[in-house]
Design a protein around this motif. Sequence first.
Motif, PDB file in Angstrom:
ATOM      1  N   ARG A 122      -5.763  -1.148  -8.968  1.00  0.00           N
ATOM      2  CA  ARG A 122      -4.444  -0.974  -8.324  1.00  0.00           C
ATOM      3  C   ARG A 122      -4.620  -0.625  -6.850  1.00  0.00           C
ATOM      4  O   ARG A 122      -5.550   0.057  -6.477  1.00  0.00           O
ATOM      5  CB  ARG A 122      -3.691   0.174  -9.028  1.00  0.00           C
ATOM      6  N   SER A 159      -2.077  -0.252  -2.942  1.00  0.00           N
ATOM      7  CA  SER A 159      -0.864  -0.518  -2.165  1.00  0.00           C
ATOM      8  C   SER A 159      -1.196  -1.705  -1.270  1.00  0.00           C
ATOM      9  O   SER A 159      -2.171  -1.651  -0.517  1.00  0.00           O
ATOM     10  CB  SER A 159      -0.501   0.684  -1.289  1.00  0.00           C
ATOM     11  N   ARG A 195       0.025  -3.765   1.705  1.00  0.00           N
ATOM     12  CA  ARG A 195       1.027  -3.755   2.779  1.00  0.00           C
ATOM     13  C   ARG A 195       0.903  -5.038   3.597  1.00  0.00           C
ATOM     14  O   ARG A 195       0.530  -4.995   4.776  1.00  0.00           O
ATOM     15  CB  ARG A 195       0.814  -2.536   3.683  1.00  0.00           C
ATOM     16  N   ASN A 247       9.687   3.344   2.000  1.00  0.00           N
ATOM     17  CA  ASN A 247      10.438   4.569   1.718  1.00  0.00           C
ATOM     18  C   ASN A 247      11.283   5.073   2.869  1.00  0.00           C
ATOM     19  O   ASN A 247      11.944   6.112   2.725  1.00  0.00           O
ATOM     20  CB  ASN A 247       9.463   5.697   1.341  1.00  0.00           C
ATOM     21  N   ARG A 296     -11.478   7.655  -1.546  1.00  0.00           N
ATOM     22  CA  ARG A 296     -11.121   9.000  -1.994  1.00  0.00           C
ATOM     23  C   ARG A 296     -12.242   9.968  -1.639  1.00  0.00           C
ATOM     24  O   ARG A 296     -13.396   9.565  -1.460  1.00  0.00           O
ATOM     25  CB  ARG A 296     -10.904   9.021  -3.518  1.00  0.00           C
TER      26      ARG A 296
END
Length: 358
Positions: A148, A150, A152, A310, A350
């Motif tokens: 998975r 994001s 953009r 958002n 991460r």
Amino acid sequence: MLSRRTLITLGLSAAALGAVGYATWPTMGSYTEEAARQRALTSGNSARGDLLRMATLAANGHNTQPWMFRFGKDKVSILPDFTRRTEVVDPDDHHLFVSLGCAAENLIIAAQPLGWQATAVTNGTQIDVMLASAKAAKSDLRQAIPLRQSTRSEYDGQQVSASDIALLKSAASQEGVSVLFFTDRDAREDILEFVVEGNSAQMDDPAFVQELRNWIRFTPDQAMQNGDGLFAACSGNPVVPGWIAERMFGLMFKKRTENDKYRNHIRSSAGVAVFVGNREDPEHWIKVGQSFQRFALQATVLGIRNAHINQPIEVPRLRGEFARWLKMPDTRPDLIVRFGRAPALPMSLRRPVADVTV
Ligand SMILES: Cc1cc2nc3c(=O)[nH]c(=O)nc-3n(C[C@H](O)[C@H](O)[C@H](O)COP(=O)(O)O)c2cc1C
């Protein structure tokens, strides 16, 4: 793409930029290897290490990773790390708690094949994920955790089938959360107007721009040293030396350019999903995160990408207007996410599991 004028202003030719670009950038290979290492399904870690690594691969605002994990007897507690707040874009820690919910959901899903049945209980600002021994069970959502992302970028402009939308709805279903899907053109254009207005307000706010800039990692080295933040290539931007990237940010991060980008992004998407919690408190923000994370994992299983838009819920004066547009005037819309199909972008990094364990 960079315009010719921008390249000239930077003192670069397109050929020179290509020479330092993504494909040939010296440390991009190490970056890609590190991203893959962090996502290895059998990393050689202990079951606990694997579980926490999968939890940390969750979506989270600005990739600040605002969490700490503590193993107890038959449970893992997820604690907020308030030193990683983003106080300008998220003054009431809404995004922070949504991010904890995303991590909790990854943890629950990753526990199944390791022989635990997991359930999340919110205790104030802490989430206790209770682990009960169970038969190990594989799942598609678990396989999707390391894949998975994001995404953009501009999508392919194609629709997503009704059966795939039904699967996304079902995956996102969560007590205490409503998820609304908008696929028709008029609704998407209305949402686009809200995004452009919200983005314009944010771009006019120097504190917002400074906070965002603080979390951008311009080069693979910066991204690898920090293990957090928004690496430029994960937003589809070219990888160039840090000094050029920082000047490019000043030159290119402009209201008009960004608004045009969002127009392309939303118009090329198949639809928009809006997540709305029943109440406005950390418990429900965590539930929103759980719902969104399952949506994103199911999308990954189906080869569907997603990215947050958002802005209308981050700018307080627009949030109420957007709730009225949704015909849910007494609620606080929590997340707005576009979806559709597109090639993958580089994966984000991460921090080490040891750094987020207490
Ligand atoms: C609560 C929340 C808010 C977010 N807001 C935005 C956003 O406004 N714009 C955006 O591009 N990404 C947004 N994201 C996505 C994060 O930036 C992303 O999850 C993070 O950088 C890690 O990257 P990954 O999702 O590819 O693993 C948000 C994620 C969460 C959970």
